[in-house]
Design an enzyme around this catalytic site. Structure first.
Site, short mmCIF file in Angstrom:
data_model
loop_
_atom_site.label_atom_id
_atom_site.label_comp_id
_atom_site.label_asym_id
_atom_site.label_seq_id
_atom_site.Cartn_x
_atom_site.Cartn_y
_atom_site.Cartn_z
N GLY A 88 37.47 45.47 39.27
CA GLY A 88 36.65 46.52 38.66
C GLY A 88 36.09 46.08 37.32
N GLY A 90 36.22 45.70 33.92
CA GLY A 90 37.26 45.80 32.90
C GLY A 90 36.71 45.75 31.49
N GLY A 125 38.62 44.36 26.69
CA GLY A 125 37.36 45.01 27.08
C GLY A 125 36.14 44.49 26.33
N ARG A 175 22.85 44.22 30.32
CA ARG A 175 22.48 43.48 31.52
C ARG A 175 21.70 44.39 32.45
NH1 ARG A 175 27.14 40.18 34.64
NH2 ARG A 175 28.09 42.19 35.02
N ARG A 182 28.96 43.98 44.61
CA ARG A 182 29.42 42.62 44.88
C ARG A 182 30.06 42.54 46.26
NH1 ARG A 182 30.81 41.30 39.21
NH2 ARG A 182 29.82 42.95 38.02
N ASP A 247 33.94 38.38 43.65
CA ASP A 247 33.50 39.45 42.76
C ASP A 247 32.29 39.01 41.94
OD1 ASP A 247 35.69 37.79 41.76
OD2 ASP A 247 35.33 38.79 39.84
N ASN A 248 31.96 37.73 41.99
CA ASN A 248 30.78 37.24 41.29
C ASN A 248 29.68 36.85 42.26
OD1 ASN A 248 32.20 37.57 38.90
ND2 ASN A 248 32.88 35.44 38.81
N ASP A 257 26.96 36.94 36.71
CA ASP A 257 28.14 36.51 35.96
C ASP A 257 28.05 35.05 35.49
OD1 ASP A 257 29.11 38.98 35.90
OD2 ASP A 257 30.99 38.58 36.92
P1 AMP Z 1 34.75 37.64 35.10
O1 AMP Z 1 35.56 36.41 34.92
O2 AMP Z 1 33.90 37.98 33.89
O3 AMP Z 1 33.97 37.67 36.35
O4 AMP Z 1 35.80 38.82 35.17
C1 AMP Z 1 36.80 38.94 36.12
C2 AMP Z 1 37.54 40.23 35.91
O5 AMP Z 1 38.19 40.22 34.63
C3 AMP Z 1 36.69 41.47 35.93
O6 AMP Z 1 37.44 42.50 36.49
C4 AMP Z 1 36.43 41.72 34.48
O7 AMP Z 1 36.10 43.06 34.22
C5 AMP Z 1 37.76 41.33 33.86
N1 AMP Z 1 37.64 40.92 32.46
C6 AMP Z 1 37.09 39.79 32.01
N2 AMP Z 1 37.14 39.74 30.65
C7 AMP Z 1 37.75 40.87 30.24
C8 AMP Z 1 38.10 41.42 28.96
N3 AMP Z 1 37.84 40.77 27.83
N4 AMP Z 1 38.70 42.61 28.93
C9 AMP Z 1 38.98 43.28 30.07
N5 AMP Z 1 38.67 42.84 31.29
C10 AMP Z 1 38.06 41.65 31.39
MG MG Z 2 32.80 38.76 37.24
#
Ligand code: AMP
Ligand code: MG
Length: 480
Positions: A88, A90, A125, A175, A182, A247-248, A257
Site C-alpha cells: 500500500g 506507505g 512516510g 506525481r 499496479r 508493485d512497481n 517508481d
Molecule cells: P518503493 O520501494 O518506493 O516502491 O516502496 C515499497 C513500499 O515501501 C511501498 O509500500 C511504499 O509505500 C513503502 N515505503 C517506501 N518508503 C517509505 C517510507 N519512507 N515510509 C513509509 N513507507 C515507505
Molecule cells: Mg513502489
C-alpha cells in the site's frame, strides 16, 4: 491565490477496502523548487496559482485543494520474488483525479506526504529531497524520450530532515499518472480471495485504460502488450528500472517508481546499478524476462475471473502469457532496427543489431553516443578499437543499400537515437547543487532533456559526454 483542480475522483468511488481515507501530514517550511509549467498547462492548472503560497502549501501537503479526496491506495506485491500481502501507499496519497485538457483522466498524487495507515512500523512516510529531484528529472526525461511514464508536476523542499544513512533534507513530489494501479493492486485482492473486489477493479481498469478489452482475459492481453512495448522502449534508451517488483509494474503501461533506476553509459548487458540488487535480478538484459514473471503474477491474480473451472482458467491465461515472448521480441526488434535506420525488415536484421551490441559490449562503447553518432558516421570513435565498428559498418551499409528513402536517413537516425539522456553523474551533480540551494544545474539538465532528439547547443554539449573515471556513479539507491 486559490488553485482550482478540476477533480473527478473515480477511485474514491470504489469500495472502502480499496484504500484508507486520510490527509497528508503538514511539513515545517515548504519551498517550491521545481514546477513543470507545460504539465500544469496540460492539466488545466494555473501555474501562477501553483507558485503562490497557497499553491505551494497544496504541493507540500499542508493544505488540500477544493474537491480533493485524499487516500492511500491498498496494494500488495512481490519484492525481489518474495510476496508481501500488504504494501500500500506507505508514504504517498492520491489527492484525486483531474480530467486534463485533452479529456484524459490523470491521478494527482503526493509522494513523501507522511505516514499512512499502510506505513510499516519504523518508517517515516517521507522522501529525501534528492530522490524527489531525481524522480522529477528522470521521469520528465522519459516522457521527452516518448516513453510512457508517470510525470512530475512539482518538487517541494519540506524544511525538515529525514533520517536515512544520515540526516537528509526532505521533499515532496507531486506525481501525475494515468493511474497508480499496479499488478500488486490485483494481487492484494487475489491474496484475500476477494473476488468481488477483483471484479470491481477489473471493471474500473477496463473502463479507464483498456475500453476495448473483453473481460479479464482481454485486460490481461492488453497489459501484456503494453508492458512488452514499454520494456522494449526502455532497452532502446539503455534504461535500467532497477526495482521491477510487481508493485512497481503499472497496469496502465507507464514507467513507475523511479528509485534506483539509471541509464547506462558504456554498454554492457549485465549492468546493474541498484545498491540492493545483489543478484542482478533486475539487470539491463534481464528486464524482459523479469517482466514475464511479473505478468504471470497478474495472470495468476486474475484467474478467478477468467473461467468457470480452474483448469479452463489456467489454460486460457497460459495461452495469453505464451504470446508474450513473441510480442516482446517483436517490440525489441522494432525499437532496435529503427535505431539503425531500417524501415523495412529482412531475416538478418535482428542478427545485425545483435552483432553491433556485442561489439559495443566488448569495446566498452557508450550506448547513447554510439547510436547517435550513426547519423554523422562518427560511431567508430566510441569504440576502443575503431576497426571493430568498421567491420560492422560494412555489413550495415550493405543492408542500407536495400532501404528506400535513404535521403531521410540522418533524420530517421536522429529521431530514433537521443543526443542526451539523464546520465547518472549529471543527475547526481544536479541533485547535490539543488540541495545546496543552487538550482541552475538541475534547470539546465531539465531544459536539455526536454528535447533529447535535437542536437545539443554548444553550451550544453558537455551533457552528452560520458563520465570521466572519477565522475562515474556506480551505485544508485532506492531513496525510500
Ligand atoms: P518503493 O520501494 O518506493 O516502491 O516502496 C515499497 C513500499 O515501501 C511501498 O509500500 C511504499 O509505500 C513503502 N515505503 C517506501 N518508503 C517509505 C517510507 N519512507 N515510509 C513509509 N513507507 C515507505
Ligand atoms: Mg513502489
Amino acid at each position: 491565490m486559490t488553485v482550482t483542480f478540476p477533480f473527478d475522483n473515480s477511485y474514491a468511488r470504489l469500495p472502502e477496502r480499496f484504500y484508507i481515507r486520510q490527509g497528508p501530514v503538514p511539513v515545517r517550511a515548504p519551498e517550491l523548487l521545481l514546477l513543470n509549467l507545460t504539465l500544469a498547462e496540460e492539466l488545466g492548472l494555473d501555474a501562477d496559482a501553483l507558485r503562490s503560497p497557497e499553491g505551494t502549501a497544496i504541493l507540500a501537503g499542508n493544505a488540500l485543494p477544493e474537491g480533493a479526496e485524499p487516500l492511500a491506495q491498498a496494494y500488495a506485491g512481490h519484492q525481489f520474488g518474495g510476496f508481501s500481502p500488504v504494501l500500500g501507499d506507505g508514504r504517498a496519497l492520491l489527492l484525486g483525479e483531474v480530467i486534463d485538457r485533452s479529456g484524459r483522466r490523470r491521478d494527482i498524487q503526493l509522494k513523501g506526504s507522511g505516514l499512512t495507515g499502510f506505513s510499516r512500523p519504523g518508517s517515516d512516510g517521507r522522501a529525501p529531497l534528492g530522490a524527489v529531484i531525481r524522480e522529477f528529472i528522470v521521469s520528465e526525461a522519459m516522457h521527452a524520450l516518448a516513453i510512457p511514464t508517470t510525470r512530475s508536476l512539482a518538487a517541494v523542499a519540506t524544511g525538515e530532515h529525514v533520517r536515512r544513512e544520515a540526516l537528509l533534507p526532505g521533499g515532496v513530489l507531486t506525481r501525475v499518472a494515468a493511474s497508480h494501479i499496479r499488478v500488486g493492486t490485483f494481487q492484494f485482492f487475489a491474496a484475500r480471495g476477494d473476488v468481488a473486489a477483483l471484479e470491481a477493479l477489473r471493471d474500473h481498469v477496463i473502463a479507464r485504460h483498456f475500453p476495448e478489452a473483453d473481460g479479464a482475459i482481454g485486460l490481461l492481453e492488453a497489459v501484456i502488450a503494453s508492458q512488452a512495448r514499454l520494456v522494449a522502449a526502455w532497452m532502446g534508451v539503455g534504461f535500467i528500472h532497477g526495482v521491477m517488483n510487481t508493485d512497481n509494474t503499472a497496469i496502465s503501461g507507464e514507467t513507475i517508481d523511479f528509485g534506483p533506476c539509471a541509464f547506462m553509459d558504456a554498454f554492457h548487458p549485465g549492468t546493474v546499478y541498484s545498491s540492493i540488487d545483489h543478484g542482478g535480478r533486475y539487470a539491463y538484459m534481464r528486464q524482459p524476462e523479469i517482466l514475464a514473471w511479473n505478468l504471470a503474477q497478474l495472470a495468476t491474480a486474475l484467474l478467478p475471473l477468467v473461467a468457470e473451472t480452474e483448469e479452463e482458467a489456467l489454460e486460457t491465461a497460459q495461452a495469453a502469457m505464451q504470446r508474450y515472448p513473441d510480442l516482446v521480441r517483436a517490440a525489441w526488434a522494432d525499437v532496435f532496427t529503427r535505431k539503425i535506420g531500417l524501415t523495412t525488415r529482412e531475416d538478418d536484421d535482428v542478427a545485425l543489431v545483435a552483432d553491433l551490441l556485442e561489439r559495443m559490449a566488448a569495446q566498452e562503447a557508450d550506448f547513447t553516443n554510439s547510436f547517435r553518432a550513426l547519423k554523422d558516421g562518427a560511431s567508430r570513435d566510441q569504440f576502443l578499437e575503431p576497426e571493430a565498428f568498421d567491420q560492422w559498418e560494412a555489413r550495415w551499409r550493405a543492408r542500407l543499400a536495400r532501404e528506400p528513402g535513404l535521403e531521410a536517413l540522418p533524420e530517421r537516425l536522429a529521431s530514433a537515437n537521443p543526443a542526451v539522456i539523464p546520465r547518472n553523474h549529471r543527475v547526481e551533480q544536479a541533485i547535490e547543487a539543488a540541495i545546496e540551494g543552487d538550482l541552475a544545474p538541475a534547470s539546465r539538465l531539465i531544459t536539455a532533456l526536454a528535447r533529447p532528439f535535437d542536437d545539443l547547443a554548444p553550451d550544453m554539449a558537455n551533457l552528452a559526454r560520458p563520465p570521466r573515471t572519477e565522475e562515474r556513479v556506480l551505485q544508485t539507491f532506492c531513496g525510500t
